[in-house]
Each structure stands twice: as C-alpha cells, then as structure tokens.
Design a protein around this motif. Structure first.
Motif, PDB file in Angstrom:
ATOM      1  N   ARG A 147     -94.056  52.453 -87.687  1.00  0.00           N
ATOM      2  CA  ARG A 147     -95.489  52.950 -87.019  1.00  0.00           C
ATOM      3  C   ARG A 147     -95.162  53.391 -85.793  1.00  0.00           C
ATOM      4  O   ARG A 147     -95.908  54.285 -85.130  1.00  0.00           O
ATOM      5  CB  ARG A 147     -96.546  51.694 -87.200  1.00  0.00           C
ATOM      6  CG  ARG A 147     -97.805  51.924 -86.633  1.00  0.00           C
ATOM      7  CD  ARG A 147     -98.791  50.851 -86.862  1.00  0.00           C
ATOM      8  NE  ARG A 147     -97.987  49.608 -86.224  1.00  0.00           N
ATOM      9  CZ  ARG A 147     -98.445  49.305 -84.872  1.00  0.00           C
ATOM     10  NH1 ARG A 147     -98.548  50.173 -84.072  1.00  0.00           N
ATOM     11  NH2 ARG A 147     -97.765  48.045 -84.558  1.00  0.00           N
ATOM     12  N   LYS A 148     -94.634  52.498 -84.755  1.00  0.00           N
ATOM     13  CA  LYS A 148     -94.349  52.664 -83.193  1.00  0.00           C
ATOM     14  C   LYS A 148     -93.619  54.032 -83.050  1.00  0.00           C
ATOM     15  O   LYS A 148     -94.126  54.720 -82.235  1.00  0.00           O
ATOM     16  CB  LYS A 148     -93.454  51.619 -82.760  1.00  0.00           C
ATOM     17  CG  LYS A 148     -94.516  50.438 -82.637  1.00  0.00           C
ATOM     18  CD  LYS A 148     -93.658  49.358 -81.852  1.00  0.00           C
ATOM     19  CE  LYS A 148     -94.566  47.759 -81.400  1.00  0.00           C
ATOM     20  NZ  LYS A 148     -93.798  46.913 -80.766  1.00  0.00           N
ATOM     21  N   ASP A 151     -96.417  56.721 -83.550  1.00  0.00           N
ATOM     22  CA  ASP A 151     -97.506  56.395 -82.749  1.00  0.00           C
ATOM     23  C   ASP A 151     -96.870  57.082 -81.415  1.00  0.00           C
ATOM     24  O   ASP A 151     -97.514  57.884 -80.560  1.00  0.00           O
ATOM     25  CB  ASP A 151     -98.143  55.071 -82.452  1.00  0.00           C
ATOM     26  CG  ASP A 151     -98.637  54.702 -83.583  1.00  0.00           C
ATOM     27  OD1 ASP A 151     -99.216  55.583 -84.428  1.00  0.00           O
ATOM     28  OD2 ASP A 151     -98.923  53.399 -83.810  1.00  0.00           O
ATOM     29  N   ASP A 154     -96.298  60.688 -81.143  1.00  0.00           N
ATOM     30  CA  ASP A 154     -97.583  61.652 -80.692  1.00  0.00           C
ATOM     31  C   ASP A 154     -97.830  61.291 -78.962  1.00  0.00           C
ATOM     32  O   ASP A 154     -98.077  62.629 -78.453  1.00  0.00           O
ATOM     33  CB  ASP A 154     -98.774  61.104 -81.362  1.00  0.00           C
ATOM     34  CG  ASP A 154     -98.538  61.312 -82.945  1.00  0.00           C
ATOM     35  OD1 ASP A 154     -97.897  62.295 -83.443  1.00  0.00           O
ATOM     36  OD2 ASP A 154     -99.208  60.652 -83.717  1.00  0.00           O
TER      37      ASP A 154
END
Length: 355
Positions: A147-148, A151, A154
């Motif tokens: 997930r990191k 994220d 982006d």
C-alpha cells in the motif's frame, strides 16, 4: 433390483466390513449408527446397544462438529477403560439431514508401522496448519508495504510534476524501504515453507561441533557488536538434521544479539545439562527481555513484541525455531524477565538413548 437399492447395499457392506470404527452422529450429538468394528472397539454387542447413546460417551474429549481430526484423544469402553484413539470427522448429508461420520482407529491395536504412519500424518497436519496460518499472516503484513509503495508512487508522480525535489527523495526512500520489507517477508515465507516441508536428513552430530558451526554463522555480527559468548557443553552426540539444528541455534543467538540492552554488548551463555536419556540446552542472554505472558506468543509467525523501528525484522526467526523443534520432537521453551534477559531451553534425546 434397482440401481438405488444396489448402491445402498454396497454402502452398507462397506460400512459393516471396513476395519476402522465408523460411527454416525446426528446434529444433537446422538449416535444413530455404528459398524461392527466400532462396537467391538468400545465393548458393545448389538447396534441397538449403541444407538441413542451420546457420542461423548465414547469420545468425551472430541468435538466432531468442528470437523478435521481429533488428535491425542482417548476412547472410553463400555466397562470404563480408557484407550488411545485417532479420529477423523467428516460432514455428510442424508435425506436433507446433516450428519457426522466419525472414523476411529484404536491405537492399541495398530501395528508399529501403522502407528508411525498415523503419527507422521498428524505431524504433517500440524505443520500444514501452522504454514497456513503463517501464509495468512504474511499476506496481511504484505498489504502494508505494498500500500505504501502504491501511495508514495502517486505522491512521487505529483512531486515530479511540481519539481519538488525533497518530496521526490522522501517518496523514493519510503518506497525503497517498503519494497525491501515486502521482499524480506516473501523470503521468510519461503524459508519457513522449506523448514516445514523439506525431508529431515537425520545424522549423528557432535554437540560441541554443531554449536561451533552455529556460532561461525553469526561470527561477523558477534564481532561487529562486541558480543561475549561463554560455552559450557558436555561431550555428547545428538541425532538431528545438521542444517536445521544449526539454524535453530543460529536464530536464537541472533535474537539475543538483536535484543541486547541499548549501548551494551550482548552477553550470551550456552550450557548443556544431561540426565540418563536427554539433554537440556540452555541459551541465556542479558538483553531487554520481555513479560512472561508472551513466552508462547514469541514463537508465533511474524509476532514482534518490540518496536519495528528500534528492532527491525519480520518476526519469523523464532517461528522457524519452533517449527524445527516440533519436527524433531523436541521441547522448545523460554523464560524471560523485562530488563534481565531471556533463556531459551531445548530439550532433546541423547543419541545413546535413542540408539
């Protein structure tokens, strides 16, 4: 004769003639059928004597509706005598009703080869359950670094479009750290899987030589941290998989060095105590320790009691130790006290006794 009647006859024949005890249980836990083998096993004559009894009368410790197997159970005969059994529980349907078929083996009457096969099957079942739990926990832990990466990928893209150099550097750092953590988790999962599934290559090991090889594997860490190691071992032989035994000791040593008190080198004491048939290997450290209530939890996969920032790692090392000990039939335990340190105990048979 109809095909349905023929199928029923075959099912009844298989039920009656099989050499394992078969017991049918309804949703209330009441016995509605038992084959001749099961009746002989538990000391009953006709089927009428068994039908209507609670299944708990035969296997008081069993939980048939939980499915799977019943390991380490005791059966109770009609005269009250207890005897060891192995049981398997399968859910079946009959005329829209859910039933349980219990398949029971009397271990007292099982041959040595059969008992060994049952024990091996039970070991594999325990190991597979542990591997499944580990895979589940690992998959959950993998979500965080992935997930990191997504994220901060982006955020990096946005920072690049603005020319924000500091944000780009920070996003890159977080993504790299997360990728390394994900890779470490996958590597630990593969390592744990190999420990669980690889065939054991048992051989006679000189205890002192095996410990020396374990120390050699962490010698660079010992030198870098200034750790002090004292050894007092008897001159004995053990039977073990050499690679796995060295891995077990190596992981405990690495754990002792990692969780040393801040600003102090670790002091590790390796001692062996023997009786007529077994060896107790004790590996003690003077590190930060932990509360006694966590003495079992630290062997669970990916379980970490301390901050990942201060003590980085995946938390798989001690889980691997536990898997190795279980596969060899050894007892692995730990005693600890916060601020005092921890002592790991490995109890295993001496080679002379096992031979």
């Amino acid at each position: 004769m109809s095909e349905a009647a023929t199928a029923d006859d075959w099912r009844r024949l298989a039920f009656d003639e099989t050499v394992a005890g078969l017991v049918l249980v309804d949703q209330r836990g009441v016995i509605i059928g038992a084959n001749p083998c099961a009746r002989r096993m538990f000391g009953y004559g006709s089927e009428a004597e068994v039908i209507g009894l609670p299944f708990a009368r035969l296997l008081p410790q069993a939980s048939p509706w939980s499915g799977g197997s019943g390991l380490g159970l005791e059966g109770v005969r009609r005269d009250g005598a207890h005897f060891p059994v192995d049981a398997r529980f399968s859910a079946i349907a009959r005329d829209g009703e859910s039933l349980i078929l219990a398949t029971i083996v009397d271990l007292c009457e099982t041959s040595a080869e059969g008992a060994a096969l049952i024990a091996h099957a039970e070991e594999l079942e325990r190991l597979n359950e542990r591997l499944a739990r580990f895979a589940f926990v690992a998959s959950q832990d993998l979500q965080e670094p992935l997930r990191k990466i997504a994220d901060f990928g982006d955020l990096m893209e946005q920072a690049i479009s603005r020319g924000a150099h500091e944000e780009i550097v920070r996003a890159n750092s977080v993504m790299r750290f997360s990728a390394l953590r994900a890779r470490a988790l996958v590597q630990d999962l593969l390592s744990f899987s190999r420990i669980v599934n690889d065939e054991l290559e048992l051989a006679a090991l000189d205890l002192r030589e095996a410990i020396a090889l374990s120390l050699a594997a962490v010698s660079s860490t010992i030198a870098e941290t200034g750790a002090r190691v004292e050894i007092d071992l008897p001159e004995v032989s053990i039977t073990a998989d050499a690679t796995q035994f060295q891995r077990l000791v190596q992981n405990i040593l690495a754990n002792a060095i990692k969780y040393r008190k801040p600003g102090q080198p670790a002091a590790i004491d390796i001692r062996g105590f023997c009786d007529e048939s077994s060896l107790c290997l004790a590996i003690a450290d003077d590190g930060i320790g932990f509360e006694a209530q966590y003495a079992q939890k630290i062997f669970e996969p990916l379980k970490q009691l301390h901050s990942k920032v201060d003590y980085p790692g995946s938390g798989v090392g001690l889980a691997i130790c536990k898997a190795i000990a279980d596969r060899h039939g050894w007892r692995l335990s730990v005693e600890a006290e916060p601020g005092v340190g921890a002592t790991f105990f490995i109890v295993l048979p001496l080679r002379e006794a096992s031979a």
